[in-house]
Design a protein around this motif. Structure first.
Motif, PDB file in Angstrom:
ATOM      1  N   LEU A   1      94.370 -39.886  -8.239  1.00  0.00           N
ATOM      2  CA  LEU A   1      95.637 -40.280  -7.619  1.00  0.00           C
ATOM      3  C   LEU A   1      96.788 -39.959  -8.574  1.00  0.00           C
ATOM      4  N   VAL A   2      97.849 -39.313  -8.042  1.00  0.00           N
ATOM      5  CA  VAL A   2      99.040 -39.014  -8.855  1.00  0.00           C
ATOM      6  C   VAL A   2     100.135 -39.970  -8.390  1.00  0.00           C
ATOM      7  N   GLU A   3     100.249 -41.093  -9.087  1.00  0.00           N
ATOM      8  CA  GLU A   3     101.144 -42.156  -8.618  1.00  0.00           C
ATOM      9  C   GLU A   3     102.616 -41.795  -8.742  1.00  0.00           C
ATOM     10  N   SER A   4     102.921 -40.846  -9.641  1.00  0.00           N
ATOM     11  CA  SER A   4     104.334 -40.522  -9.882  1.00  0.00           C
ATOM     12  C   SER A   4     104.890 -39.556  -8.835  1.00  0.00           C
ATOM     13  N   GLU A   5     104.033 -39.029  -7.939  1.00  0.00           N
ATOM     14  CA  GLU A   5     104.497 -38.053  -6.950  1.00  0.00           C
ATOM     15  C   GLU A   5     104.333 -38.597  -5.538  1.00  0.00           C
ATOM     16  N   THR A   6     105.144 -38.062  -4.605  1.00  0.00           N
ATOM     17  CA  THR A   6     105.094 -38.556  -3.225  1.00  0.00           C
ATOM     18  C   THR A   6     104.863 -37.398  -2.253  1.00  0.00           C
ATOM     19  N   ASN A   7     104.668 -37.758  -0.995  1.00  0.00           N
ATOM     20  CA  ASN A   7     104.456 -36.755   0.060  1.00  0.00           C
ATOM     21  C   ASN A   7     105.759 -36.339   0.733  1.00  0.00           C
ATOM     22  N   VAL A   8     106.903 -36.662   0.111  1.00  0.00           N
ATOM     23  CA  VAL A   8     108.204 -36.275   0.687  1.00  0.00           C
ATOM     24  C   VAL A   8     108.418 -34.781   0.472  1.00  0.00           C
ATOM     25  N   LEU A   9     108.702 -34.052   1.559  1.00  0.00           N
ATOM     26  CA  LEU A   9     108.945 -32.613   1.465  1.00  0.00           C
ATOM     27  C   LEU A   9     110.364 -32.358   0.973  1.00  0.00           C
ATOM     28  N   GLN A  10     110.518 -31.345   0.144  1.00  0.00           N
ATOM     29  CA  GLN A  10     111.854 -30.956  -0.321  1.00  0.00           C
ATOM     30  C   GLN A  10     112.060 -29.474  -0.005  1.00  0.00           C
ATOM     31  N   ASP A  11     113.286 -29.009  -0.101  1.00  0.00           N
ATOM     32  CA  ASP A  11     113.564 -27.616   0.226  1.00  0.00           C
ATOM     33  C   ASP A  11     112.711 -26.712  -0.660  1.00  0.00           C
TER      34      ASP A  11
ATOM     35  N   GLY B   1      98.870 -39.967   3.274  1.00  0.00           N
ATOM     36  CA  GLY B   1     100.058 -39.450   2.600  1.00  0.00           C
ATOM     37  C   GLY B   1     100.131 -39.683   1.106  1.00  0.00           C
ATOM     38  N   ASP B   2      99.017 -40.097   0.486  1.00  0.00           N
ATOM     39  CA  ASP B   2      99.032 -40.215  -0.975  1.00  0.00           C
ATOM     40  C   ASP B   2      98.798 -38.838  -1.599  1.00  0.00           C
ATOM     41  N   VAL B   3      99.135 -38.728  -2.889  1.00  0.00           N
ATOM     42  CA  VAL B   3      99.058 -37.434  -3.596  1.00  0.00           C
ATOM     43  C   VAL B   3      97.921 -37.479  -4.602  1.00  0.00           C
ATOM     44  N   TYR B   4      97.062 -36.453  -4.578  1.00  0.00           N
ATOM     45  CA  TYR B   4      95.910 -36.378  -5.475  1.00  0.00           C
ATOM     46  C   TYR B   4      95.867 -35.034  -6.190  1.00  0.00           C
TER      47      TYR B   4
END
Length: 420
Positions: free
Chosen positions: A232-242, A215-218
């Motif tokens: 690795l993009v540390e400032s972003e997450t795998n949380v889905l948004q609308d 679930g990390d973002v690259y």
């Protein structure tokens, strides 16, 4: 909102909690041969009667394939990372009472909740047009939703198979993170794009990223299945948004939150807009016959009263046979109203409500397919780059997946009212 009773419900007397819905791009409200079981054009995720989520627990470093097999046969979920012939790291997963897990992929085996197959652009999606070799993974991704408010949904690459395993072989991109935990990428990857500003008429396309097994973002790899991972993009997450888009290399899914769907037009609303346009009795400016959008249930057969449009200028006509120019391509016609030469196509109402960013009237058509929706929805999708093949991106019609062309990718339609 659109499918009560088709997913599992929590309690017979209580409205079930809906986490959100996945809608497959390229379908106009249903699969061409009809939605069947777990294979359909949209899938609602409801809170399960019992939690089925899992979370990482014990890590084993193993030097023999037999020992690795013994652990993966324990009936527990596990992810195996094969580092070499002599070394495999197996991460066991244990039950998580606070999450629900939903799995998406091409496999029809029971662990897959939502079966997805390759989308063929231009709605030629029928059994004859089967993809010879699919690029969608059998166990492509999993979405994990918190069972407690605010019901956050997170996406992870890869899904557990019938043996409850995820297996990353020697050739798969994998690595050990600085904190010691293993991670990896699937062969063709799971890409995600979160629009900036949510799913509204004001929002802008975000940047496509790749999601790892944990679930990390690259950043994207150089090509879809390259061995070398991105940064690795540390400032972003795998949380889905609308409005988040999930690309599985062969099909792209739109995530709509329950709250987002609450503010989206419904199928009834789109039907009312259709009837409203037809009630205004638009006419063919040349033949003077009244035009009418066919009913939503008849969206594949061109009807006699069907509106047609010249996509270079937007003038709406009935079907006619004149205007062919010998010096142009077969589908290029000259508009009798303004002499502009361009494609001349039947217009189809966009019926998949999940793709609309607002409830405006259907005034714009995508070029070159002729699907019609509200101005803001047309302009939104016209600017969204969707993955195509292994490293290309282009805007496409959400209702049929046809690649968009022209200056704006869509055109404002010019209807003529009745003369009387």
């Amino acid at each position: 909102m659109f499918s009560p009773g088709q997913e599992e419900h929590c309690a017979p007397n209580k409205e079930p909690v809906k986490y959100g819905e996945l809608v497959v791009l390229g379908y106009n409200g249903a699969l061409p041969n009809g939605d069947r079981g777990r294979r359909k054009s949209r899938f609602a995720l409801y809170k399960r009667p019992k939690a089925n989520g899992v979370k990482p627990s014990t890590v084993h470093v193993i030097s023999t394939p037999q020992a690795s097999k013994a652990i993966s046969c324990k009936g527990q979920h596990s992810i195996s990372y094969t580092l070499s012939r002599n070394q495999t790291v197996v991460v066991e997963y244990t039950h998580d009472k606070d999450t629900d897990m939903f799995q998406v992929g091409r496999s029809t085996e029971s662990p897959i909740d939502f079966v997805v197959t390759d989308t063929i652009s231009g709605s030629q999606n029928n059994d004859e047009a089967q993809i010879t070799q699919s690029t969608i993974s059998r166990f492509a991704c999993r979405i994990v939703c918190d069972r407690n408010e605010p019901y956050t949904a997170r996406i992870f690459a890869a899904g557990f198979d019938s043996s409850k395993n995820i297996f990353l072989g020697e050739k798969a991109a994998k690595w050990k993170n600085p904190d010691g935990h293993m991670d990896g990428l699937t062969t063709n990857g799971v890409l995600v794009m979160h629009p900036r500003g949510g799913f509204t008429e004001e929002s802008q396309p975000g940047i496509w990223r790749e999601i790892s097994v944990c679930g990390d973002v690259y950043t994207l790899r150089e090509t879809r299945s390259a061995q070398q991972r991105g940064k690795l993009v540390e400032s972003e997450t795998n949380v889905l948004q609308d409005g988040s888009l999930i690309d599985l290399c062969g099909a792209t899914l739109l995530w709509r939150t329950a709250d987002g769907l609450f503010h989206t037009p419904t199928q009834k609303h789109i039907e009312a807009l259709r009837q409203e346009i037809n009630a205004a009795r638009p006419q063919c400016p040349v033949g003077l016959n009244t035009l009418a959008f066919p009913s939503i249930n008849r969206k594949e057969v061109v009807e006699e009263k069907q509106p047609w449009a010249y996509l270079s200028c937007g003038h709406v006509h009935g079907y006619h046979d004149w205007g062919h120019r010998s010096d142009t391509e077969a589908n290029e016609r000259e508009c009798p109203m303004c002499r502009t030469v361009g494609p001349y196509v039947p217009l189809w109402l966009g019926c998949e409500a999940g793709f609309y960013v607002d409830a405006g009237p259907p005034t714009h058509a995508f070029t070159p397919c002729g699907h019609v929706c509200s101005e803001k929805s047309a302009k939104y999708w016209s600017q969204i780059p969707l993955p195509h093949g292994t490293h290309a991106f282009h805007a496409a019609c959400p209702f049929c997946a046809t690649q968009l062309v022209g200056e704006q990718n869509c055109i404002k339609l010019i209807f003529q009212g009745p003369v009387d």
